[in-house]
Design an enzyme around this catalytic site. Structure first.
Site, PDB file in Angstrom:
ATOM      1  N   ASP A   1      -8.475 -20.036 -29.787  1.00 37.04           N
ATOM      2  CA  ASP A   1      -7.409 -19.039 -29.697  1.00 37.04           C
ATOM      3  C   ASP A   1      -6.060 -19.680 -30.015  1.00 37.04           C
ATOM      4  O   ASP A   1      -5.212 -19.069 -30.677  1.00 37.04           O
ATOM      5  CB  ASP A   1      -7.374 -18.420 -28.300  1.00 37.04           C
ATOM      6  CG  ASP A   1      -8.680 -17.726 -27.956  1.00 37.04           C
ATOM      7  OD1 ASP A   1      -9.134 -17.833 -26.800  1.00 37.04           O
ATOM      8  OD2 ASP A   1      -9.251 -17.084 -28.863  1.00 37.04           O
TER       9      ASP A   1
ATOM     10  N   HIS B 103     -10.829 -15.732 -22.671  1.00 36.70           N
ATOM     11  CA  HIS B 103     -11.294 -15.958 -24.032  1.00 36.70           C
ATOM     12  C   HIS B 103     -12.065 -14.745 -24.565  1.00 36.70           C
ATOM     13  O   HIS B 103     -13.120 -14.883 -25.189  1.00 36.70           O
ATOM     14  CB  HIS B 103     -12.172 -17.211 -24.055  1.00 36.70           C
ATOM     15  CG  HIS B 103     -12.565 -17.658 -25.427  1.00 36.70           C
ATOM     16  ND1 HIS B 103     -11.649 -17.933 -26.423  1.00 36.70           N
ATOM     17  CD2 HIS B 103     -13.792 -17.865 -25.971  1.00 36.70           C
ATOM     18  CE1 HIS B 103     -12.296 -18.286 -27.513  1.00 36.70           C
ATOM     19  NE2 HIS B 103     -13.587 -18.255 -27.273  1.00 36.70           N
TER      20      HIS B 103
END
Lengths: 395, 402
Positions: free
Chosen positions: B223, B252
């Site tokens: 990310d 996530h």
């Protein structure tokens, strides 16, 4: 080379703060240079850092070529890339995907064209495009897009083709892979005739002559530019010889000449640096020759070497691009059109790479008895492989 | 962070083949600071342009006195992420200087991948293990375990749909880690990370592994990598300066991914994005994983970028393990078990910047909370709500496994 691109984010502020001389941004760089600094002419990465006693007088590391685009950026722009375009043909395959990853991470590459027939090709490009390196990735799926993939390419790398299964020789792949290479190189001739071509598709002994014939027919053949990638044989030789002699593999360098299949692979153990005495040179030679088969067997039908091949191909691509940007003394073994050995129009040996591909052939050097015997043994096979390629290309 | 592949020319005599050595998954942030041995040479190299430092590094490594090394196990090494991840580890000489052994494990055969990788000319042993029966042997003596094992998403699936299968896989692997290498660091990639990390945590707790909270991580680095890429793309080639490094917090999956654009300092931007542009960037970062699943059209999810991000996080963990003070974003037992608090909500597990040391997490960093924009506050609120449910799901799965 990116030492001046020290990250200065508030989260990662280094404990040691000083200000950059020109612009007074906080920087943790001991040299008081921040990311605003222009790149120095001593390109630290990819340079010749001579380890060991020998320094090369005058082996100054050339500054990297910058494209017009990067030159027009402000002084405080992000990483200056050397700006090469690489087209990877067969990028969705077992070698292609990890190779694409390694190329995406190479700071010399500004554009990476990912080409394949497979449906997953746009997915591979999307995946890679999320990686935060400056290299731009474009996806090209299907023969209609081959032209766009190749347009403006400086280097074309071709891993496309089917891999071996247990029991197959590299020659068994011939008919399929020969056709693939032929059509891809026709694309090169039409779209980027001046590009350097690195061919991985087996059997390399034949696919390189095929590529040469295709370029000749198109009237744009430059024998300096069509190269077969044999780097994996060198990598394997280094590993096995280091293992056997207890040396640190990082220091070992074993030249491998001839071709890229079975007995045509001829490691010159007598010319290894540092010089080694291998206990059983014949067995070592056989091991290096059969290393590819070793992996095919170990994978038990799941393919042939992919990850180590990607590594070797990425190293070769990097050597080619380094030489293209003006680095001196870039030496690799590669399978090219060659006058070095009588009767063998294509041969792999140590060459010095330059901006146009192969710049200079280095002498074969002294071969010992075992190696001379190896040379004699491989001649017929290599000649046959070369002729098969030329015949196919002209049929 | 920029991670570059560097092939270093090592030449002993003139006109010898210059053996390129893939130098590293080299972060431009930390040129040679990654390993204690490399610190020797940084200044020398700047000044003299020689490689006496490398020579020192290599000889130190050879004598192996004073240079500590770790062993790394990849659980799921034959998979779509496992293979390129193992390649990046094995081919990096920087990692070869501090990783003595790379152990490849999978339920599928691993002999082929191991044979393939073992030919690469870096000094790192490659071992292979296959099948549940060999897992204990693989894990004994391992310092860092990284887990990409599991099934990937197909179009239309959320990370949660993988839950049942991957929960079982992670639970089994965590149990083996607790039994056979309880002091190892565990890096979990298997989705849904928001739930699989709590599952592993419960397993470690059940086996009374001391201090495991400090050494259990969900890998959210992808990310961060995506955020950096998209922000950099937004900035474009003109005017914006330097490497971007975005702090990404939360979790996530989907809206639990909270990239904090407020942590990008102004000199990075050429012009600050508008609220609309920021929202678009945040959404793109959150949906990037789904973008790849769609683009691959049934052939899997992100593998290559995940391998890249994972090896970045792994190498920072190794740096920390070997003595460097490191800060990275990861999904962890937050704040030593006290959890993350925000506007009355509390979650036990949270992704955010943590300081790492030789024994794992030293502290959880929360100073970014002060600089949040209104949009980021709202985003974080929403993230925590979803995260609570996903953590609970993991916990329930674990307790039901008794």
């Amino acid at each position: 080379e990116f030492e001046h691109n020290i990250l200065i984010s508030n989260m990662f502020a280094a404990t040691m703060n000083s200000s950059c001389t020109p612009c007074r941004q906080t920087t943790s760089n001991a040299n008081r240079a921040c990311r605003n600094s222009k790149p120095t002419t001593i390109a630290r990465y990819a340079g010749f850092k001579s380890v060991g006693a020998v320094e090369f007088a005058g082996s100054k590391i050339a500054s990297r070529k910058t494209t017009a685009a990067s030159a027009s950026r402000t002084a405080c722009a992000t990483a200056t890339v050397a700006g090469f375009k690489v087209a990877l043909l067969g990028a969705a395959g077992g070698i292609g995907q990890p190779l694409a990853l390694l190329l995406k991470m190479n700071p010399m590459i500004e554009n990476l064209a990912v080409y394949d027939l497979a449906d997953v090709t746009p997915g591979v490009a999307a995946d890679l495009s999320h990686i935060n390196t400056p290299c731009k990735v474009t996806a090209h799926k299907g023969p209609e897009q081959l032209g766009a993939a190749l347009a403006g390419a400086d280097l074309v790398v071709i891993p496309a083709g089917i891999p071996r299964k247990p029991g197959m020789t590299r020659d068994d792949l011939f008919n399929i892979n020969a056709g693939i290479v032929k059509s891809l190189v026709e694309g090169v001739a039409a779209n980027c005739p001046n590009a350097i071509v690195n061919i991985i598709s087996n059997p390399v002994n034949s696919t390189v002559p095929i590529a040469a014939e295709v370029m000749k027919k198109a009237g744009c053949y430059d024998p300096r530019k069509i190269m077969g990638v044999t780097t994996l044989d060198i990598v394997r030789a280094n590993t096995f010889v280091a293992e056997a002699s207890g040396l640190n593999v990082a220091d070992v360098n074993v030249p491998v000449i001839g071709g890229h299949a079975g007995t045509t692979i001829l490691p010159l153990l007598s010319q290894a640096t540092p010089s080694v005495t291998v206990a059983d040179p014949a067995a070592m030679t056989t091991r290096i020759q059969n290393a590819g088969t070793e992996v095919v067997e170990a994978k038990a039908g799941a393919g042939s070497a992919t990850l180590s091949m990607a590594y070797a191909a990425a190293r070769m691509a990097e050597s080619v691009l380094l030489a293209k940007s003006g680095e001196k003394n870039v030496v690799e073994c590669t399978y090219v059109e060659s006058n070095l050995v009588e009767g063998l129009p294509f041969f792999s040996s140590k060459v010095v790479l330059g901006p146009e591909g192969v710049a200079e052939f280095l002498p074969l050097g002294e071969l010992n008895e075992l190696e001379m015997a190896g040379m004699d043994e491989m001649r017929d096979l290599l000649t046959k492989n070369i002729e098969a390629g030329i015949t196919f290309a002209n049929s | 962070f920029f991670f570059f592949v560097r092939f270093e020319r090592r030449r002993i005599l003139p006109n010898e083949p210059c053996r390129g050595v893939l130098v590293s998954i080299q972060s431009s942030r930390r040129p040679e600071m990654s390993h204690p041995a490399h610190r020797l040479g940084v200044l020398e190299r700047h000044l003299a342009g020689t490689s006496s430092a490398e020579k020192a590094t290599i000889s130190e490594h050879q004598t192996s006195s004073g240079v500590r090394t770790v062993s790394v196990a990849v659980l799921g090494a034959s998979g779509g992420i496992g293979q390129p991840l193992s390649l990046l580890i094995k081919s990096s000489p920087t990692l070869a200087a501090c990783v003595s052994t790379l152990k490849l494990y999978d339920v599928a055969p691993t002999a082929g991948v191991a044979a393939d990788l073992s030919h690469i000319d870096t000094l790192m042993e490659v071992e292979h293990y296959s099948g549940d029966a060999q897992l204990p042997q693989c894990l004994k003596g391992t310092d860092i375990v990284i887990i990409p094992a599991g099934i990937p998403r197909k179009p239309g699936m959320t990370r949660d749909d993988l839950f049942k299968i991957n929960a079982g896989i992670v639970s089994n692997l965590a149990e083996n880690i607790a039994k056979h290498c309880p002091t190892a660091w565990t890096l979990i990639i298997s989705n849904p990370v928001n739930s699989t990390v709590p599952i592993a945590s419960e397993v470690m707790r059940k086996y009374n592994v001391p201090g495991f909270e400090r050494r259990l991580f969900g890998v959210t680095t992808l990310d961060v990598v995506r955020a950096n890429t998209f922000v950099q793309q937004h900035i474009g080639g003109h005017g914006g300066r330097g490497n971007v490094n975005v702090t990404v917090v939360g979790g996530h999956a989907g809206i639990t991914i909270q990239p904090l654009l407020s942590t990008v300092p102004s000199f990075n931007w050429n012009r600050r994005p508008t609220a609309g542009e920021q929202a678009a960037l945040v959404q793109r970062i959150q949906e990037a994983g789904t973008e790849v699943v769609q683009a691959k059209n049934g052939a899997g999810s992100a593998t290559l970028s995940m391998a890249f991000a994972a090896v970045r996080f792994l190498s920072r963990c190794i740096d920390a393990r070997l003595g460097e003070s490191v800060v990275e974003c990861a999904y962890v037992n937050w704040n030593g078990g006290r959890g993350f608090e925000f506007e009355g909500d509390r979650v036990a597990f949270f992704a955010g910047p943590v300081r790492l040391g030789t024994d794992g997490i030293v502290s959880s960093i929360e100073d970014w909370k002060r600089g949040l924009s209104d949009a980021e506050r709202a985003g974080l609120r929403g993230a925590l709500k979803q995260l609570k449910g996903e953590i609970e799901k993991g916990r329930l799965f674990s307790t039901s496994q008794k």
